[in-house]
Structures are given as structure tokens and as C-alpha cells.
Design a protein around this motif. Sequence first.
Motif, PDB file in Angstrom:
ATOM      1  N   LYS A   1      -1.795   2.754   4.476  1.00 29.12           N
ATOM      2  CA  LYS A   1      -3.042   2.828   5.230  1.00 29.12           C
ATOM      3  C   LYS A   1      -3.639   1.452   5.541  1.00 29.12           C
TER       4      LYS A   1
ATOM      5  N   ASP B   1       0.861  -1.179   0.000  1.00 32.76           N
ATOM      6  CA  ASP B   1       0.000   0.000   0.000  1.00 32.76           C
ATOM      7  C   ASP B   1       0.899   1.230   0.000  1.00 32.76           C
TER       8      ASP B   1
ATOM      9  N   GLU C   1       0.239   4.207   0.275  1.00 33.40           N
ATOM     10  CA  GLU C   1      -0.189   5.213   1.243  1.00 33.40           C
ATOM     11  C   GLU C   1      -0.034   4.734   2.686  1.00 33.40           C
TER      12      GLU C   1
END
Length: 381
Positions: free
Chosen positions: A155, A151, A153
Motif C-alpha cells: 500500500k 510493505d 500489504e
Amino acid sequence: MMTSPLKRYLIGLLILAVGSCIEPYRPPAITAPNSYLVVDGFLNGGPEGTSIKLSRTRNLSEVFSLSPEGKAVIQVESERANILRFTETAAGTYTLNTPLTIGENYRLRIRTAGGKEYLSDYVPLKRTPAIDSVSWTPRNNGVQIEVTSHDPESKTRYYRWDYQDTYELRSAYDYRIEFRNDEFVYRDQNSPETYRCWKSGSSTTINVASSAKLSQDVIFKHPILLVSNNTPQLYIKYSILVKQYALTREAFEYWDNLRKSTEQLGSLFDPQPSQLASNIHAVTDPTEPVVGYLSANTVSEKRIFINRNELPGWRIPSGNEQCTIDTIQGKDTKDYAKGGYAPIGTIEDMPYFPGSPLLMAFRPCVDCRMKGSNVRPSFWQ
């Protein structure tokens, strides 16, 4: 989501209760008329829609099984006060085709036909990152299936996977003559395909991993399944569809505890079975346990194929090693056909007439439908 590992967990509680007794003893927990709600499913933020299955546990003195909980009212509620109602499409199975919003918090409300009400905690609908790759590595005893994901990001951090796999299989013998309507007839365009079939299965274990202790949100070549080279799965062609789910930390802990309870029981030093903390609660009777855990997420998936010619020079069994052909003649041919044998053809392809000797074999050696389905999967290459 209710899976066979959860069933093994419940059985483990029973074994722990009675397995060490010197004299036969039936504790009250076995005969008590407990019937707990089982919630199997998750809120799907993708276009596939959501499917939730409700069932009830049965008395532990009975054969272990679940009974569907039908005619319930299920609705999903958002923190913004939006309410969507599920439709019961089969006994105990409820579906919702309306899309849900990623990032929104949702909870599930259930009211059974008996008037009991259950309510889950609010859970965030998480976006599951795409699977980077599903790969395989040959081992001494088979093929190790692995998944890589990340991921960008950071998250996600908490992941769960399951899979569906399919392999192609063949009969030991094709046939020219079949037994139909109590008669032996030549195969024609109405004859079913019985030489080439496919068999499918799904995961029966819990597979989770976390990148929470890593500097980057990366899962690299996490093992999903070892496909043995001592089974027919790899004999012709094998395919696996891996599905990936993003979890919250709480959901990850639930699944990881369930994994430990179902896979590591067996000695005094293994984790002992205990009641798992569900985020679904009985409103009518707060002391009543509920089995299951509600998550909300999208699903990412990726499929790969493995052909026999890509593998090392293993001696992979076909599943037909015990098949042999017998010559049956006279009035015995129909008795054999009714008793588990199937015709293949005549001796030296001679024309068939009633009473002719027939080459016959045990039905699973001739009819692949005894082992799988003759319907070609839509995804098969």
C-alpha cells in the motif's frame, strides 16, 4: 516540507534569470516586492504530534533568507468535519499534539495575521511501514549508509527519507589549568567538560524512491548517505537516525521534481527550474503561488552506530592534525588567552603561580565546544 534543497531551487531560478547576462541587468522579478507563503511540515499521525512552520520569502535582491510568519491561525480539518487548531509555540512555528486518525483524509486551513487565507487539498493520512534495516557498506572513499524496507500489504510504493547524524569528537589536549574570570586557575568540579563532545547534523538533500514498477513493494539497500573517510565523523564513533515517510504518488512526484531541480542544475542538458505544483492554494488571491507541499503520514525510524574498530584500516583524520603546543610566559599569557588560545598546564607539571610559563594551544584544540556540544546525547551508547 521546506528544506535547504528548496532554497537552492529558489536560488536556481535567480541564477537562471541573471547568470547569462552580458551586461548588468536587474529584472523586475528581483526587485519586485514578492512575499510568498512557505509551508514547512507534514501532518504526523504518530504520538510525536505535528509541527508546521510558516515563513515568507524575501525579495531576491536581499540576502536569501526566510522571515517567520507569526500570529497566524492554522487548523486541520477532516472530511468528517472534525476541526483541530494548532498552537503557536515559537515565532512562525505551530504545533498540534492531538492524535490524527490513520486512513482519514485531512486538509490544512491557514489564515494569516494580514487576513489572507490558504487551503490545502485533502490528503490521506498514510501509515508508514517499519524500516527493516539500516546497514552500511565500506567503499573506497567511506561508508555507504543504506536502508531496506517493505510493505507486505503493497500500500506504500512511494517513500521518502531524511536523517540526523551524530559523531563523537575529542580535543587534541586535555587541560589542568583554565582561564576563568581573567585569572588562570586549576580545573575543579565547576569546570566544564571540554575534552569530549558530540556534533550533529541533518540531511540537506532530497531522498525518494518508488517500488511502483516492481511486483513487490520492496526497497532494498537504497543509498541514503556516503560518509567520507576523509573527515573526523568516523574517527571515534558515528551514529545515524534514518526517518522514513510514506508518500502518495502526487507527493512523490513533487519531491522527485524538486530533487531534480536542486541537484541536477548546471548545464543546458539538465532539468531547468520551474514552478513546482503545490497542493496548498491561496484562497484570497488564487494567482498567488504557495511554496511547500502537504503530506500526512506516520514516521518510521531506525538508528545504527558505527565504531572505529569496525572499519577497514583507513587513516581517518581526527580534526586535530594542525594542533601544536606553544610555551607562553610572563605577561603575554593573558593576552594569548584573550586572543584565541587556551591554557593546558605548566611545564613538566610544575606548580602554577602568577607569571609561570604555560603550555597553550589554539582554543579549538583544547575546547571541543568550539566544534560541538559537550552535552552527551540521551541515545549515545
